[in-house]
Motif scaffolding. Structure first.
Motif, mmCIF file in Angstrom:
data_model
loop_
_atom_site.group_PDB
_atom_site.id
_atom_site.type_symbol
_atom_site.label_atom_id
_atom_site.label_comp_id
_atom_site.label_asym_id
_atom_site.label_seq_id
_atom_site.Cartn_x
_atom_site.Cartn_y
_atom_site.Cartn_z
ATOM 1 N N PRO A 257 0.913 -1.409 -0.136
ATOM 2 C CA PRO A 257 -0.027 -0.059 -0.104
ATOM 3 C C PRO A 257 0.852 1.496 -0.462
ATOM 4 C CG PRO A 257 -0.463 -1.712 1.762
ATOM 5 C CD PRO A 257 0.520 -2.185 0.866
ATOM 6 N N PHE A 258 0.769 1.810 -0.706
ATOM 7 C CA PHE A 258 0.968 3.316 -0.660
ATOM 8 C C PHE A 258 1.282 4.241 0.882
ATOM 9 C CE2 PHE A 258 0.121 3.473 -5.086
ATOM 10 C CZ PHE A 258 1.492 3.569 -5.466
ATOM 11 N N VAL A 259 2.151 4.322 0.933
ATOM 12 C CA VAL A 259 1.833 5.333 2.980
ATOM 13 C C VAL A 259 1.726 7.353 2.965
ATOM 14 C CG1 VAL A 259 2.381 3.652 3.759
ATOM 15 C CG2 VAL A 259 4.042 5.318 2.854
ATOM 16 N N GLY B 70 7.751 -0.014 -13.120
ATOM 17 C CA GLY B 70 7.956 1.213 -13.611
ATOM 18 C C GLY B 70 9.603 1.421 -14.321
ATOM 19 N N VAL B 71 10.178 0.754 -14.399
ATOM 20 C CA VAL B 71 11.766 0.648 -14.837
ATOM 21 C C VAL B 71 11.868 1.752 -14.669
ATOM 22 C CG1 VAL B 71 12.622 0.690 -16.924
ATOM 23 C CG2 VAL B 71 10.254 -0.502 -16.813
ATOM 24 N N ILE B 72 12.508 1.954 -13.230
ATOM 25 C CA ILE B 72 12.469 2.807 -12.707
ATOM 26 C C ILE B 72 14.590 2.823 -11.981
ATOM 27 C CG2 ILE B 72 13.319 4.791 -10.409
ATOM 28 C CD1 ILE B 72 9.700 3.863 -9.662
ATOM 29 N N THR B 73 15.017 4.411 -12.916
ATOM 30 C CA THR B 73 16.841 4.007 -12.708
ATOM 31 C C THR B 73 17.234 4.367 -11.405
ATOM 32 O OG1 THR B 73 16.802 5.970 -13.904
ATOM 33 C CG2 THR B 73 16.740 4.542 -15.402
ATOM 34 N N PRO B 74 18.159 4.087 -11.108
ATOM 35 C CA PRO B 74 19.039 4.533 -10.051
ATOM 36 C C PRO B 74 19.965 5.446 -10.100
ATOM 37 C CG PRO B 74 20.689 2.715 -10.588
ATOM 38 C CD PRO B 74 19.295 3.202 -11.713
ATOM 39 N N SER B 75 19.635 6.463 -9.354
ATOM 40 C CA SER B 75 20.235 7.830 -9.229
ATOM 41 C C SER B 75 21.174 8.062 -8.842
ATOM 42 C CB SER B 75 19.495 8.587 -7.496
ATOM 43 O OG SER B 75 18.204 8.734 -7.336
ATOM 44 N N ARG C 233 6.631 15.247 -15.978
ATOM 45 C CA ARG C 233 7.449 15.386 -15.577
ATOM 46 C C ARG C 233 8.741 16.164 -14.859
ATOM 47 N NH1 ARG C 233 5.064 15.616 -20.716
ATOM 48 N NH2 ARG C 233 4.930 18.085 -20.683
ATOM 49 N N GLU C 234 7.697 17.153 -14.539
ATOM 50 C CA GLU C 234 9.158 17.922 -13.241
ATOM 51 C C GLU C 234 9.594 17.098 -12.041
ATOM 52 O OE1 GLU C 234 6.003 18.687 -14.025
ATOM 53 O OE2 GLU C 234 6.196 20.011 -15.626
ATOM 54 N N ARG C 235 8.952 16.301 -11.629
ATOM 55 C CA ARG C 235 9.706 15.051 -10.395
ATOM 56 C C ARG C 235 9.626 13.982 -10.776
ATOM 57 N NH1 ARG C 235 6.874 14.311 -4.908
ATOM 58 N NH2 ARG C 235 8.206 13.193 -4.008
ATOM 59 N N ARG C 236 11.100 13.192 -10.760
ATOM 60 C CA ARG C 236 11.581 11.920 -11.115
ATOM 61 C C ARG C 236 10.737 11.321 -10.740
ATOM 62 N NH1 ARG C 236 16.285 9.419 -10.398
ATOM 63 N NH2 ARG C 236 16.369 7.532 -11.910
ATOM 64 N N ILE C 237 10.062 10.511 -10.504
ATOM 65 C CA ILE C 237 9.844 9.108 -10.146
ATOM 66 C C ILE C 237 11.081 8.127 -9.255
ATOM 67 C CG2 ILE C 237 9.227 7.048 -9.620
ATOM 68 C CD1 ILE C 237 7.075 9.052 -9.714
ATOM 69 N N LEU C 238 11.519 8.610 -8.206
ATOM 70 C CA LEU C 238 12.403 7.331 -7.532
ATOM 71 C C LEU C 238 12.094 6.626 -7.462
ATOM 72 C CD1 LEU C 238 13.943 10.543 -6.153
ATOM 73 C CD2 LEU C 238 15.032 9.845 -8.786
ATOM 74 N N LEU D 206 1.663 9.113 -8.040
ATOM 75 C CA LEU D 206 2.325 9.797 -8.773
ATOM 76 C C LEU D 206 1.886 9.999 -10.534
ATOM 77 C CD1 LEU D 206 4.960 12.096 -7.535
ATOM 78 C CD2 LEU D 206 2.967 12.501 -6.783
ATOM 79 N N VAL D 207 1.962 8.944 -10.216
ATOM 80 C CA VAL D 207 1.551 8.023 -11.475
ATOM 81 C C VAL D 207 -0.535 8.206 -11.785
ATOM 82 C CG1 VAL D 207 1.370 6.462 -13.271
ATOM 83 C CG2 VAL D 207 3.384 7.164 -11.719
ATOM 84 N N ASP D 208 -0.634 7.970 -13.278
ATOM 85 C CA ASP D 208 -1.692 7.499 -13.199
ATOM 86 C C ASP D 208 -2.261 6.396 -14.060
ATOM 87 O OD1 ASP D 208 -4.908 7.992 -14.401
ATOM 88 O OD2 ASP D 208 -4.442 10.126 -14.910
ATOM 89 N N ARG D 209 -1.931 5.602 -12.988
ATOM 90 C CA ARG D 209 -2.693 4.856 -13.255
ATOM 91 C C ARG D 209 -3.388 3.487 -14.196
ATOM 92 N NH1 ARG D 209 0.225 0.184 -10.003
ATOM 93 N NH2 ARG D 209 1.723 1.317 -8.653
ATOM 94 N N SER D 210 -5.148 4.823 -14.161
ATOM 95 C CA SER D 210 -6.348 4.510 -15.419
ATOM 96 C C SER D 210 -5.404 5.032 -16.611
ATOM 97 C CB SER D 210 -7.462 5.312 -14.520
ATOM 98 O OG SER D 210 -7.062 6.623 -14.811
#
Length: 452
Positions: A172-174, A234-239, A385-390, A397-401
């Motif tokens: 779950p999201f917290v 999401g294929v999120i890349t490491p910072s 786009r202004e805030r990269r998913i980390l 923040l993602v619109d899953r629908s």
């Protein structure tokens, strides 16, 4: 089989008609198969699970005769595309040797030597049948080698469906201010708390979180396991600097760093993500692209850790190191990793072209979205786009629908991507595929923008 091309428009065929045979076959399968499928992952999405009649190269044809450009490619294994000639030849040649001996084949040492030559961390190799098995073995090795009980994993990272690691994959999201107080969340009914009580979950891409934990409890931690790229959500890349710092922290406290390269291995580079990103773990897990669609996995790593298999660590597997898997593994690496991995560089370049086209379409149609990953494997996230998913919690923040709608509409016009809007490239994908896919995506994004 002719090359798959998207159809123009979705009104040419009613959705119910387009998938009618898959619907019928699913209903029939449910009489004999639990849920009608052999993996729950196939039940996800707004369209029915496709029943495929045949495939070749980058193309699939379903039971209704619909043709697709396929970017799922078995969820990653079909690195050479479907029915690659080199793979079919290797399979046929293996049948003349035998399949399972309950003994050794010289092919085992040949493939292991190739892996040791390619993978930076690999000094010794042990073969398994699946990535899940390899994950469980790597964790067992880490605990045996260090004499410590605890494993650190990260929210949103997938390391197979075994009870010992199947926690907090899609928790779950917290609230944002609770990100460092991550709770271990079992992913399935039937898992007892005792099976994962020594697994601690942290947010990924968060140096403060792992630094604090290892400084506090580092002497109890056997290993830190992660996907070096968070491919399964999401294929999120490491910072920048994150993997390097985690490597330093693990070395300092004596914990082993374990990379789950089931997806990234032999895809992002001949030596996997560890080669491409320049951070070397102690152990690594491989599967999928290792054997181009034939079940095969392995653990590779430091010799002193792998030698625990001769010092009391138990690992068995009737089918581990079977002849077909080994033969196909050798043929696959010959196709993908020779000439400095030129084949992988080419497919990565084509994927980067598609990324660029998708980003242009998102911007032109003023749709909030970002593309993360690498040309060989990337994901589209409908998020600002202004805030990269980390990390996983950022996926709030993602619109899953919107993502579900995009995936479904792409399928309707003959482009098959994963249920999480990610793309796997293969050496069978062509420039024409990229062009057609980009045009289909642009038309769908334009439609979505109009419907806002």
């Amino acid at each position: 089989m002719t090359e798959a091309k998207p159809v123009s428009g979705t009104n040419l065929q009613k959705i119910s008609d387009r998938y009618s045979e898959s619907e019928r076959l699913l209903s029939e399968a449910r009489r004999y198969l639990a849920a009608g499928v052999s993996s729950n992952a196939r039940l996800v999405g707004k369209r029915p699970p496709l029943f495929i009649t045949h495939a070749q190269g980058s193309a699939l044809i379903d039971a209704n005769g619909n043709r697709y450009i396929d970017y799922v490619i078995g969820l990653g294994p079909m690195i050479l595309g479907h029915r690659a000639e080199a793979i079919e030849t290797a399979i046929l040649e293996s049948l003349a040797i035998g399949q399972v001996f309950g003994g050794q084949s010289s092919l085992e040492a040949q493939l292991a030597a190739r892996i040791v030559d390619l993978v930076p961390c690999a000094e010794l190799v042990r073969f398994t049948n699946t990535g899940t098995e390899a994950d469980l073995l790597a964790v067992r090795l880490a605990r045996a080698f260090t004499g410590r009980p605890k494993i650190i994993k990260f929210e949103g990272h997938y390391h197979g469906w075994g009870d010992g690691l199947a926690v907090s994959i899609k928790p779950p999201f917290v609230q944002a201010d609770l990100r460092n107080s991550v709770q271990t969340h079992p992913e399935s009914l039937g898992m007892t708390p005792s099976s994962y009580e020594d697994v601690n979950v942290l947010p990924w891409n968060d140096l403060d979180a792992i630094d604090a934990y290892l400084n506090w409890q580092g002497q109890t931690v056997a290993g830190v396991i992660m996907e070096p790229v968070m491919c399964n959500n999401g294929v999120i890349t490491p910072s920048p600097g994150y993997l390097e710092k985690v490597r330093e922290l693990c070395t300092a406290c004596g914990a082993l760093l374990i990379f789950d390269e089931v997806i990234t291995g032999f895809r992002l580079a001949p030596g996997g993500a560890q080669e491409r990103l320049g951070v070397i773990p102690d152990l690594a897990i491989f599967g999928k692209a290792l054997a181009a669609g034939v079940p095969m996995g392995c653990v590779a790593g430091r010799a002193d850790v792998m030698d625990m298999l001769t010092q009391g660590v138990m690992h068995g597997g009737t089918y581990s190191g079977n002849v077909t898997g080994l033969s196909v593994g050798l043929a696959t690496l010959e196709q993908t990793c020779t000439l400095g991995g030129q084949a992988l560089k080419t497919l990565d370049s084509m994927g980067n072209q598609l990324i660029e086209r998708l980003e242009e379409s998102l911007k032109r149609h003023r749709i909030a979205g970002q593309v993360q990953g690498y040309g060989a494997h990337f994901g589209l996230l409908f998020a600002p786009r202004e805030r990269r998913i980390l990390n996983f919690q950022d996926l709030r923040l993602v619109d899953r629908s919107a993502g579900d709608e995009f995936v479904a509409k792409m399928l309707d016009v003959g482009v098959r991507i994963t249920s999480r809007a990610s793309y796997f490239l293969s050496t069978a994908h062509t420039s024409s595929n990229i062009q057609d896919t980009a045009e289909a995506a642009d038309a769908i994004l334009a439609e979505m923008a109009r419907q806002k």
